[in-house]
Write an enzyme that holds these catalytic residues in place. Structure first.
Site, PDB file in Angstrom:
ATOM      1  N   GLU A 152     -44.044 -10.021 -27.186  1.00 33.50           N
ATOM      2  CA  GLU A 152     -44.873  -9.494 -25.935  1.00 33.50           C
ATOM      3  C   GLU A 152     -44.253 -11.123 -24.795  1.00 33.50           C
ATOM      4  O   GLU A 152     -44.323 -12.172 -25.792  1.00 33.50           O
ATOM      5  CB  GLU A 152     -45.698  -9.175 -26.011  1.00 33.50           C
ATOM      6  CG  GLU A 152     -46.033  -8.144 -26.160  1.00 33.50           C
ATOM      7  CD  GLU A 152     -47.439  -7.700 -26.723  1.00 33.50           C
ATOM      8  OE1 GLU A 152     -48.651  -8.970 -26.706  1.00 33.50           O
ATOM      9  OE2 GLU A 152     -47.961  -6.409 -26.742  1.00 33.50           O
ATOM     10  N   CYS A 153     -44.362 -10.648 -23.632  1.00 43.51           N
ATOM     11  CA  CYS A 153     -43.996 -12.424 -23.395  1.00 43.51           C
ATOM     12  C   CYS A 153     -43.400 -13.568 -23.206  1.00 43.51           C
ATOM     13  O   CYS A 153     -41.983 -13.456 -23.744  1.00 43.51           O
ATOM     14  CB  CYS A 153     -45.707 -12.543 -22.804  1.00 43.51           C
ATOM     15  SG  CYS A 153     -45.668 -13.438 -20.700  1.00 43.51           S
ATOM     16  N   GLY A 154     -44.103 -14.401 -24.118  1.00 44.90           N
ATOM     17  CA  GLY A 154     -43.326 -15.636 -24.740  1.00 44.90           C
ATOM     18  C   GLY A 154     -42.334 -15.214 -26.166  1.00 44.90           C
ATOM     19  O   GLY A 154     -41.411 -15.470 -25.767  1.00 44.90           O
ATOM     20  N   ILE A 165     -39.560 -14.259 -24.150  1.00 45.60           N
ATOM     21  CA  ILE A 165     -38.683 -15.360 -23.668  1.00 45.60           C
ATOM     22  C   ILE A 165     -38.068 -16.071 -24.689  1.00 45.60           C
ATOM     23  O   ILE A 165     -36.630 -16.575 -24.733  1.00 45.60           O
ATOM     24  CB  ILE A 165     -39.455 -16.117 -23.314  1.00 45.60           C
ATOM     25  CG1 ILE A 165     -40.016 -16.115 -21.446  1.00 45.60           C
ATOM     26  CG2 ILE A 165     -38.974 -17.698 -22.911  1.00 45.60           C
ATOM     27  CD1 ILE A 165     -41.259 -16.675 -21.437  1.00 45.60           C
ATOM     28  N   LEU A 199     -40.501  -7.220 -24.626  1.00 44.70           N
ATOM     29  CA  LEU A 199     -41.175  -7.188 -23.231  1.00 44.70           C
ATOM     30  C   LEU A 199     -42.252  -7.934 -22.207  1.00 44.70           C
ATOM     31  O   LEU A 199     -42.987  -8.720 -23.210  1.00 44.70           O
ATOM     32  CB  LEU A 199     -42.060  -5.536 -23.301  1.00 44.70           C
ATOM     33  CG  LEU A 199     -43.168  -5.211 -24.609  1.00 44.70           C
ATOM     34  CD1 LEU A 199     -44.082  -3.890 -23.517  1.00 44.70           C
ATOM     35  CD2 LEU A 199     -42.469  -5.020 -25.013  1.00 44.70           C
TER      36      LEU A 199
END
Length: 164
Positions: free
Chosen positions: A39-41, A44, A141
């Protein structure tokens, strides 16, 4: 060198780029089918690279995405999605709630809607009101899932691990 996992990639970009063995091991694990949920980081980090202050830092390279950072929020607030593609963690039709809070920007992506497993009902998502980059047993995501209200999340994670 310590492993930087669970932080913001934008604050540890140099360390992540320098840790070639870690980046390679994550990419290899994904290629070999290890279930990875990010998730998120984490999303990335699984990308190709991040550009910060004009310098590009390599990341894990699981997904063909280059990120950068904005000074303004790019996704902020409550979110909800429905699962509309097969994936290792959520059954089709599952509705999940969460939130987004990010400053990252998708600079380039060598993918398409077929690579995204989730339709946003509320929130921004990754691109075009979709979220959930999908590759083999990896789902990444932007949405931070509200785990206590989403028992499907834990069940899916355990199922994917058992099947592996």
């Amino acid at each position: 060198m310590p492993v930087y996992w669970g932080r913001f990639p934008e604050t540890s970009a140099r360390q992540l780029a320098d840790n070639v063995s870690f980046r390679d091991s994550v990419r290899q694990a994904a290629d070999e089918g290890l279930p990875i949920y990010a998730e998120c980081g984490g999303l990335i980090f699984l990308g190709r690279s991040i550009i910060l202050e004009g310098k590009e830092y390599p990341l894990a390279g699981v997904f063909p995405v280059t990120f950068s950072m904005s000074t303004k929020p790019q996704g902020h607030g409550y979110s909800a999605f429905i699962v509309d593609q097969e994936n290792p963690f959520y059954p089709l039709g599952t509705q999940i709630k969460g939130h987004e809070f990010r400053y990252s920007v998708v600079e380039s992506w060598d993918g398409g809607p077929e690579d995204l497993a989730l339709q946003m009902e509320r929130g921004t998502g990754f691109q075009g009101k979709r979220d959930g980059l999908l590759k083999k047993n990896v789902l990444a995501l932007y949405t931070h899932v509200l785990a206590p209200g989403s028992p499907e999340w834990a069940a899916g994670l355990l199922r994917a691990a058992r099947e592996r």
